[in-house]
Design a protein around this motif. Structure first.
Motif, short mmCIF file in Angstrom:
data_model
loop_
_atom_site.label_atom_id
_atom_site.label_comp_id
_atom_site.label_asym_id
_atom_site.label_seq_id
_atom_site.Cartn_x
_atom_site.Cartn_y
_atom_site.Cartn_z
N ALA A 7 0.90 -1.12 -0.06
CA ALA A 7 0.11 0.01 0.11
C ALA A 7 0.92 1.18 0.15
N CYS A 8 0.32 2.47 0.18
CA CYS A 8 1.06 3.72 0.05
C CYS A 8 0.30 4.60 1.19
N GLY A 9 1.47 5.38 1.60
CA GLY A 9 0.56 6.66 2.33
C GLY A 9 0.05 5.95 3.70
N THR A 10 -1.23 6.58 3.59
CA THR A 10 -2.08 6.11 5.13
C THR A 10 -2.50 4.82 4.99
N ALA A 11 -2.70 4.19 3.87
CA ALA A 11 -3.08 2.73 3.69
C ALA A 11 -1.98 1.85 4.08
N PHE A 12 -0.77 2.39 3.76
CA PHE A 12 0.54 1.74 4.07
C PHE A 12 0.55 1.70 5.72
N ILE A 44 -3.93 -2.89 -0.19
CA ILE A 44 -4.88 -1.68 0.75
C ILE A 44 -5.02 -0.57 0.15
N SER A 45 -6.17 -0.02 -0.24
CA SER A 45 -6.18 1.00 -0.94
C SER A 45 -7.56 1.56 -0.80
N GLN A 46 -7.83 2.98 -0.11
CA GLN A 46 -8.88 3.47 -0.32
C GLN A 46 -9.73 3.69 -1.58
N SER A 47 -8.90 4.20 -2.52
CA SER A 47 -9.60 4.55 -4.09
C SER A 47 -9.55 3.25 -4.81
N GLY A 48 -8.69 2.43 -4.30
CA GLY A 48 -8.40 1.18 -5.21
C GLY A 48 -7.97 1.58 -6.57
N GLU A 49 -7.41 2.96 -6.78
CA GLU A 49 -6.88 3.26 -8.15
C GLU A 49 -5.53 3.64 -7.99
N THR A 50 -4.83 3.55 -6.63
CA THR A 50 -3.26 4.20 -6.93
C THR A 50 -2.45 3.12 -7.62
N ALA A 51 -1.72 4.02 -8.57
CA ALA A 51 -0.90 3.30 -9.55
C ALA A 51 0.12 2.30 -8.73
N LEU A 72 1.80 11.72 9.73
CA LEU A 72 1.32 11.90 8.34
C LEU A 72 0.32 13.01 8.35
N LYS A 73 -0.76 12.83 9.34
CA LYS A 73 -1.87 13.48 9.30
C LYS A 73 -1.34 15.07 9.66
N MET A 74 -0.45 15.30 11.06
CA MET A 74 0.03 16.46 11.18
C MET A 74 0.82 17.15 10.01
N LYS A 75 1.57 16.43 9.38
CA LYS A 75 2.56 17.33 8.19
C LYS A 75 1.57 17.72 7.16
N GLU A 76 0.47 16.77 6.78
CA GLU A 76 -0.06 17.07 5.32
C GLU A 76 -0.83 18.17 5.49
N ILE A 77 -1.48 18.41 6.75
CA ILE A 77 -2.52 19.51 6.74
C ILE A 77 -2.00 20.81 7.52
N SER A 110 -12.35 14.57 2.06
CA SER A 110 -11.11 15.26 2.43
C SER A 110 -9.77 14.57 1.86
N VAL A 111 -9.14 15.25 1.27
CA VAL A 111 -7.67 14.51 0.85
C VAL A 111 -7.22 13.71 2.03
N ALA A 112 -7.05 14.19 3.14
CA ALA A 112 -6.42 13.79 4.36
C ALA A 112 -7.64 12.53 4.86
N SER A 113 -6.73 11.23 4.54
CA SER A 113 -7.59 10.05 5.13
C SER A 113 -8.01 9.87 6.65
N THR A 114 -9.19 9.69 6.77
CA THR A 114 -9.29 9.38 8.26
C THR A 114 -10.28 7.98 8.38
N SER A 152 -6.69 10.90 -5.05
CA SER A 152 -6.15 9.69 -5.76
C SER A 152 -4.98 9.82 -6.51
N VAL A 153 -4.19 9.01 -6.46
CA VAL A 153 -2.45 9.02 -7.12
C VAL A 153 -2.47 8.05 -8.20
N THR A 154 -3.34 8.43 -9.48
CA THR A 154 -3.24 7.35 -10.20
C THR A 154 -1.93 7.46 -11.41
C1 F6R Z 1 -3.03 10.64 3.48
C2 F6R Z 1 -3.57 9.96 2.26
C3 F6R Z 1 -2.64 9.14 1.10
C4 F6R Z 1 -3.31 7.97 0.87
C5 F6R Z 1 -2.50 7.50 -0.34
C6 F6R Z 1 -2.96 6.00 -0.84
O1 F6R Z 1 -4.09 11.19 4.14
O2 F6R Z 1 -4.87 9.85 2.22
O3 F6R Z 1 -1.63 8.98 1.88
O4 F6R Z 1 -3.45 7.10 1.80
O5 F6R Z 1 -2.27 8.16 -1.34
O6 F6R Z 1 -4.25 6.00 -1.45
P1 F6R Z 1 -5.22 5.08 -1.52
O7 F6R Z 1 -5.40 4.44 -0.05
O8 F6R Z 1 -6.38 5.53 -2.36
O9 F6R Z 1 -4.51 4.02 -2.23
#
Ligand code: F6R
Length: 608
Positions: free
Chosen positions: A299-304, A346-353, A484-489, A397-401, A604-606
């Motif tokens: 995974a990446c980011g918060t999902a990681f 693991i991915s919220q969007s299911g689209e992270t490249a 991560l939450k602290m720095k990104e917002i 919100s971009v910051a995932s919670t 969503s980082v595609t």
């Molecule tokens: C931070 C945040 C990002 C995502 C990351 C992966 O708050 O939301 O770090 O977690 O870009 O995104 P998904 O979960 O969509 O794969």
């Protein structure tokens, strides 16, 4: 999630329903539909895709009538399609139903109805309700819905109409939200207040286990057992922008406060009556789980960071070696993967490249691929062999919670399901864990009730440019996410590390007043983390600890303590993250930042 609407009054229902659905699209938008009564007949229009498709369809073939119901869908049972879009009717089209949430015993109910000769036109759990209401109907819609609801288990809200009773709409709330908007000679039903706020400012909020009966004579509320309920109207004075965010100043805060409901959805229907776990969308072949010798989490980011929690709990509960790898690293490594490996992407969007690439690499190398994602129909959900949907609802919100928190709940369910198959649990340990898991939504709610205390502590961070987060084991995983939450917002430089790592370099940066946040929930390493607090205190740090409410020690060491409700140590991440999300939020808010869309980031980082 899904959004539901209803209208009864002198005006044309269709435009009012469509307008309400547009405002509810944040709750889901894979298909939409309406049912309208013209006094004689009940007609339905529905379409897969965004609301505009339905609007186009209705332009060509309008539905005329002054009362009706509507729905915008976030798929849970059955993929997005015309046939799975709501409203659903019984085969004769006498009853129309829209529904939000999950009917947990729908398979058993469906089998029972099929055995009696019923034919189904969709894959949804909702259609079962339409059949039940029609079966129970004997001239009184309210009583038919009451009897149907008694047979349906789950967390949901539903709205029903009957062809036989023009001018009547009946709705029920079983956990999922529902309000009645009371206008001048007209009434509205909606999943939330903002959907109809431009029509009226007077609302009756329906409580859990209540039914509401709308007719041209007015509205009344009663409990499921028929006791009449008096409800004072709530007068709402939000402005238009506040309304879209449900009265919250930012989507992030709204989503943080949605977490008890989101966790309820994640758990819904997945723990059976005998306390075992039953995961829809997961069908492991015989022998795979029993012979599993390695789990990869990617995974990446918060999902990681959710994956870091997964690694700890899988290793602890299953004793299976588990590696959590950033997807952008794993895809260019030569990971050791065999047919007895399972990969959890693991991915919220299911689209992270990067996550898609790492997941598919694992699959190509013979691993079983399991997706933990929030978005039904996403690429990851389609690529995977098995899928566990987090059901957090749309996260704006971009910051995932709430997506993060429901990923954690999903991982506990997975650990239990895997452990049951592998015979990894002692019966009483298993029962204790399941019980605690069931109570998590209440614990999350309790953690949120301390928001004002977190906001006070946040004031102490505002002028700083460097913050550190530490913890051990599961606490370190949570510290990573809090940081991560602290720095990104807030745009404050923030670093997280295991508490024992500080003295190997980072301690050089701790000076008088440096804020250090310590997550301190794991009893087996408690004293070790306290030693790290002493080390930073000795250099003048301002220490904020996140600790259980019954921890009598921590106040002796930390300057401020953010208390969380007691849960078993292993479940602590689900509650300890809550004050850290709130802390980041309040710091960023005080610094005046664009909280929902922080600079340089995207939801969503595609791209790679
Ligand atoms: C931070 C945040 C990002 C995502 C990351 C992966 O708050 O939301 O770090 O977690 O870009 O995104 P998904 O979960 O969509 O794969």
């Amino acid at each position: 999630m899904c959004g539901i609407m209803g209208y009864l009054g002198p005006k044309a229902a269709t435009p009012i329903l469509l307008d309400g659905l547009r405002r509810l699209e944040y709750r889901g938008y894979d298909s939409a539909g309406i049912a309208v009564h013209d006094g004689t007949s009940l007609s339905v229009a529905k379409a897969e895709g965004k609301l505009d498709r339905l609007v186009g369809q209705l332009d060509v073939q309008p539905l005329v009538g002054s009362y009706g119901i509507g729905h915008t869908r976030w798929a849970t049972h059955g993929p997005p399609s015309d046939r799975n879009a709501h409203p659903h009717t019984n085969p004769d089209g006498e009853v129309a139903v829209v529904h939000n949430g999950i009917i947990e015993n729908f398979t058993a109910l469906k089998e029972e109805l099929i055995a009696k000769g019923a034919a189904f036109a969709s894959d949804t759990d909702t259609e079962v309700i339409a059949h039940l209401v029609a079966e129970e109907y004997d001239g009184d819609l309210l009583e038919a819905v009451r009897r149907a609801v008694r047979r349906a288990e789950g967390a949901y809200a539903l709205v029903a109409m009957s062809k036989e009773e023009p001018g009547r709409i009946v709705a029920v709330r079983m956990i999922s939200p529902l309000v009645v908007g009371v206008g001048d000679g007209e009434m509205f039903l909606a999943s939330d207040i903002p959907a109809v706020l431009h029509h009226t400012r007077s609302f009756a909020v329906i409580d859990n286990g209540e039914m509401v009966d709308l007719s041209p004579d007015g509205w009344h509320i009663e409990t499921l057992d028929g006791t009449a309920v008096e409800r004072d109207l709530l007068e709402v004075d939000w402005d238009a922008e506040q309304a879209e965010r449900g009265g919250y100043p930012h989507f992030m805060l709204k989503e943080i406060f949605e977490q008890p409901a989101a966790a309820t959805e994640t758990l819904s229907g997945r723990i059976t009556e005998d306390g075992t776990v039953d995961l829809d969308g997961v069908d492991w072949p015989e022998g795979l789980v029993e012979n599993l010798d390695r789990i990869w989490i990617t995974a990446c980011g918060t999902a990681f960071h959710a994956g870091l929690v997964g690694k700890e709990i899988f290793e602890r509960l299953l004793r299976v070696p588990t590696e959590a790898a950033y997807a952008h690293e794993m895809r260019y490594r030569d990971p050791i993967i065999t047919g007895t490996t399972m990969t959890l992407a693991i991915s919220q969007s299911g689209e992270t490249a990067d996550t898609l690439a790492a997941a598919n690499l694992a699959k190509e190398r013979g691993s079983r691929l399991l997706a933990l994602t929030n978005v039904v129909g996403s690429t990851l959900s389609r690529d995977a062999d098995d899928v566990l949907f987090t059901r957090a609802g749309p996260e704006i919100s971009v910051a995932s919670t709430k997506a993060y928190l429901t990923m954690l709940v999903g991982e506990y369910l997975l650990a239990l399901a895997l452990g049951e198959r592998r015979g990894a649990f002692d019966a009483s340990d298993h029962a204790e864990l399941v019980e605690a898991l069931r109570h998590l939504p209440v614990k999350i709610e309790e953690a949120l009730e301390r928001d004002a205390e977190v906001a006070e502590v946040a004031d102490r961070f505002i002028g700083h440019e460097d913050v550190y987060f530490i913890g051990r084991g599961l606490d370190n995983a949570v510290a990573m996410e809090g940081s991560l939450k602290m720095k990104e917002i807030s745009y404050i430089h923030s670093e997280a590390m295991p508490a024992g790592e500080l003295k190997h370099g980072t301690l050089a940066l701790v000076t008088e007043g440096t804020p250090v946040v310590v997550v301190l929930t794991q009893s087996d390493v408690y004293d070790k983390t306290v030693s790290a607090i002493q080390e930073v205190k000795a250099r003048g740090a301002f220490v904020v600890a996140v600790a259980f409410e019954d921890d009598g020690e921590v106040a002796k060491h930390a300057d401020e303590v953010l208390r969380i409700p007691r849960v078993p140590d292993i479940l602590s991440p689900v509650v300890s993250i809550v004050p850290l999300q709130l802390l980041a939020y309040h710091v960023a808010s005080a610094r005046g930042h664009d909280i929902d869309q922080p600079r340089n980031l995207a939801k969503s980082v595609t791209v790679e």
